[in-house]
Design an enzyme around this catalytic site. Sequence first.
Site, mmCIF file in Angstrom:
data_model
loop_
_atom_site.group_PDB
_atom_site.id
_atom_site.type_symbol
_atom_site.label_atom_id
_atom_site.label_comp_id
_atom_site.label_asym_id
_atom_site.label_seq_id
_atom_site.Cartn_x
_atom_site.Cartn_y
_atom_site.Cartn_z
ATOM 1 N N GLY A 11 0.746 -1.251 -0.073
ATOM 2 C CA GLY A 11 -0.095 -0.084 -0.190
ATOM 3 C C GLY A 11 0.984 1.369 0.010
ATOM 4 O O GLY A 11 2.172 1.253 -0.042
ATOM 5 N N GLN A 12 0.043 2.332 0.247
ATOM 6 C CA GLN A 12 0.914 3.671 0.216
ATOM 7 C C GLN A 12 1.993 3.670 1.074
ATOM 8 O O GLN A 12 3.094 4.227 0.981
ATOM 9 C CB GLN A 12 -0.214 4.883 0.584
ATOM 10 C CG GLN A 12 0.402 6.229 0.092
ATOM 11 C CD GLN A 12 -0.345 7.351 0.684
ATOM 12 O OE1 GLN A 12 -1.504 7.126 1.568
ATOM 13 N NE2 GLN A 12 0.109 8.807 0.549
ATOM 14 N N ASP A 34 1.048 -9.026 1.603
ATOM 15 C CA ASP A 34 -0.279 -8.272 1.332
ATOM 16 C C ASP A 34 -1.258 -9.142 0.332
ATOM 17 O O ASP A 34 -0.739 -10.337 0.009
ATOM 18 C CB ASP A 34 0.122 -7.141 0.153
ATOM 19 C CG ASP A 34 -0.789 -6.083 0.180
ATOM 20 O OD1 ASP A 34 -0.682 -4.916 0.711
ATOM 21 O OD2 ASP A 34 -2.099 -6.401 -0.436
ATOM 22 N N TYR A 141 -14.623 3.972 9.561
ATOM 23 C CA TYR A 141 -13.237 3.910 9.526
ATOM 24 C C TYR A 141 -12.895 4.377 10.897
ATOM 25 O O TYR A 141 -12.070 3.822 11.485
ATOM 26 C CB TYR A 141 -12.664 4.575 8.145
ATOM 27 C CG TYR A 141 -11.328 4.767 8.602
ATOM 28 C CD1 TYR A 141 -10.475 3.620 8.060
ATOM 29 C CD2 TYR A 141 -10.289 6.189 8.632
ATOM 30 C CE1 TYR A 141 -9.183 4.009 7.879
ATOM 31 C CE2 TYR A 141 -9.339 6.539 8.436
ATOM 32 C CZ TYR A 141 -8.442 5.209 8.178
ATOM 33 O OH TYR A 141 -7.059 5.256 8.218
ATOM 34 N N LYS A 145 -11.056 2.433 14.122
ATOM 35 C CA LYS A 145 -9.773 2.968 14.530
ATOM 36 C C LYS A 145 -9.843 3.266 16.096
ATOM 37 O O LYS A 145 -8.938 2.804 16.664
ATOM 38 C CB LYS A 145 -9.289 4.287 13.858
ATOM 39 C CG LYS A 145 -8.860 3.991 12.285
ATOM 40 C CD LYS A 145 -7.742 2.983 12.356
ATOM 41 C CE LYS A 145 -7.007 2.937 10.849
ATOM 42 N NZ LYS A 145 -6.209 1.686 10.784
HETATM 43 P P1 NAD Z 1 -3.543 1.267 1.331
HETATM 44 O O1 NAD Z 1 -4.789 1.172 1.236
HETATM 45 O O2 NAD Z 1 -2.621 2.276 0.397
HETATM 46 O O3 NAD Z 1 -2.829 -0.066 1.747
HETATM 47 C C1 NAD Z 1 -3.389 -1.068 2.503
HETATM 48 C C2 NAD Z 1 -2.843 -2.200 2.073
HETATM 49 O O4 NAD Z 1 -3.352 -3.310 2.542
HETATM 50 C C3 NAD Z 1 -2.837 -2.763 0.454
HETATM 51 O O5 NAD Z 1 -1.815 -2.773 -0.290
HETATM 52 C C4 NAD Z 1 -4.139 -3.925 0.288
HETATM 53 O O6 NAD Z 1 -3.952 -4.480 -0.728
HETATM 54 C C5 NAD Z 1 -3.657 -4.284 1.876
HETATM 55 N N1 NAD Z 1 -4.856 -5.189 2.436
HETATM 56 C C6 NAD Z 1 -6.230 -4.972 2.257
HETATM 57 N N2 NAD Z 1 -7.066 -5.910 2.963
HETATM 58 C C7 NAD Z 1 -5.895 -6.677 3.214
HETATM 59 C C8 NAD Z 1 -6.204 -8.114 3.805
HETATM 60 N N3 NAD Z 1 -7.339 -8.654 4.129
HETATM 61 N N4 NAD Z 1 -5.081 -8.925 3.975
HETATM 62 C C9 NAD Z 1 -3.833 -8.413 3.565
HETATM 63 N N5 NAD Z 1 -3.589 -7.081 3.222
HETATM 64 C C10 NAD Z 1 -4.588 -6.513 2.671
HETATM 65 O O7 NAD Z 1 -3.467 2.142 2.823
HETATM 66 P P2 NAD Z 1 -2.225 3.033 3.547
HETATM 67 O O8 NAD Z 1 -2.659 4.458 3.389
HETATM 68 O O9 NAD Z 1 -0.856 2.576 3.194
HETATM 69 O O10 NAD Z 1 -2.508 2.561 5.115
HETATM 70 C C11 NAD Z 1 -1.825 1.831 5.948
HETATM 71 C C12 NAD Z 1 -2.521 2.023 7.218
HETATM 72 O O11 NAD Z 1 -2.287 3.155 7.710
HETATM 73 C C13 NAD Z 1 -4.016 1.672 7.559
HETATM 74 O O12 NAD Z 1 -4.320 1.194 8.541
HETATM 75 C C14 NAD Z 1 -4.729 2.997 7.343
HETATM 76 O O13 NAD Z 1 -5.795 3.229 8.006
HETATM 77 C C15 NAD Z 1 -3.559 3.875 8.321
HETATM 78 N N6 NAD Z 1 -3.557 5.246 7.926
HETATM 79 C C16 NAD Z 1 -3.038 5.881 6.400
HETATM 80 C C17 NAD Z 1 -3.201 7.225 6.375
HETATM 81 C C18 NAD Z 1 -2.839 7.636 5.064
HETATM 82 O O14 NAD Z 1 -2.976 8.837 4.942
HETATM 83 N N7 NAD Z 1 -2.253 6.962 4.140
HETATM 84 C C19 NAD Z 1 -3.414 7.832 7.371
HETATM 85 C C20 NAD Z 1 -4.198 7.465 8.791
HETATM 86 C C21 NAD Z 1 -3.816 6.199 8.793
HETATM 87 N N1 SER Z 2 -5.561 9.449 5.103
HETATM 88 C C1 SER Z 2 -6.713 8.529 5.843
HETATM 89 C C2 SER Z 2 -8.086 8.714 5.100
HETATM 90 O O1 SER Z 2 -8.387 9.629 4.561
HETATM 91 C C3 SER Z 2 -6.833 9.212 7.204
HETATM 92 O O2 SER Z 2 -6.881 8.157 8.008
HETATM 93 O O3 SER Z 2 -8.625 7.650 5.311
#
Ligand code: NAD
Ligand code: SER
Length: 317
Positions: A11-12, A34, A141, A145
């Site tokens: 993911g990101q 993943d 969501y 959390k």
């Molecule tokens: P993303 O959606 O880019 O990546 C999530 C990854 O999880 C994906 O590659 C997806 O294929 C994988 N995934 C989904 N379901 C799955 C499963 N059942 N088993 C295994 N893999 C699975 O999200 P991200 O932005 O990388 O976020 C990662 C974490 O950080 C999450 O918990 C998100 O809530 C948290 N977060 C992200 C942000 C942000 O701005 N990116 C902000 C706050 C919190």
């Molecule tokens: N960047 C995330 C979202 O928008 C915040 O947890 O879902």
Amino acid sequence: MSRILIIGAAGQIGTELTEQLALQYGNDNIVAADLNPPDKQPEIRDYVKLDVLDKKALTDLVKQHQITEIYNLAAVLSATAEQIPEKAWNINMNGLFNVLEVAREFDLDKVFWPSSIAVFGESTPKTDTPQQTVAEPSTVYGISKLAGERWCEFYHRKYGVDVRSIRYPGLISYKALPGGGTTDYAVDIYYKAVAEKPFTCFVNADTRLPMMFMSDAVRATIELMQAPANSLTVRSSYNLTGFSLSPEDAATSIRRHYPDFEVRYEPDYREQIARSWPQSIDDSIARRDWGWKHEYDLEKMTDVMLRELSASKVNSV
Ligand code: NAD
Ligand code: SER
């Protein structure tokens, strides 16, 4: 020696966190997992397909690779979760449960699980939101959390699981695209600027949210995981921030490089989600407990985003 499993590694966040962890701990000590392993990151030797909901597969992986630490990034983000609430709850909650249970059963050294500014809601003070305050999230969501934070603290207190967490703000990056969050516009705007196209924004011009550049977020995550356990006073999740940003702030920053850049505003349901979240965050507890300090402000981040995205545009032509 730490043996690290990263779930949601494609993911990101996972893309850049996996890269950094491999640099610091060595490829041989990293297992990246993943649902959809990417073709990218071929340098990671152990890239495996894993559904975090499959507890047996997770257990087997931990045993097979003698894992000592798990980073669980698998989740459904805020905007997508509103479309599939039950599925999102299942992945966000039961995925975390599986990881916490495996950590307890195998007495793992550490677990990292990210929370979000989405734990806050309409009734939360909007500016300089404190570590401890009213948290009444309105999205599925945010509810997942907040519940996850309580479970992390419970597993720490009851079973001694060393689980650590950050309430990430919106994260802005150029290596991997965001995956269905409300803050995705803050990434998309840079891609459109470099493509020299107008950007249509799904939140209003003045909707302000806490944000952070990805390299700061990755560094924060690793610093928190490497901090001495006895320095940590928060076992739910730490407030963390870089800077506050509205779409118009980002556009103004981008126009230093692309003076004709145009943004149109067509707010949709994500505007309401964004409006329910804080505008700025007080992260003084993280700064005090484990020395957190952000490096990137808006202008510094804009310069890197535009430079890197332009370079990849040139390379892809
Ligand atoms: P993303 O959606 O880019 O990546 C999530 C990854 O999880 C994906 O590659 C997806 O294929 C994988 N995934 C989904 N379901 C799955 C499963 N059942 N088993 C295994 N893999 C699975 O999200 P991200 O932005 O990388 O976020 C990662 C974490 O950080 C999450 O918990 C998100 O809530 C948290 N977060 C992200 C942000 C942000 O701005 N990116 C902000 C706050 C919190
Ligand atoms: N960047 C995330 C979202 O928008 C915040 O947890 O879902």
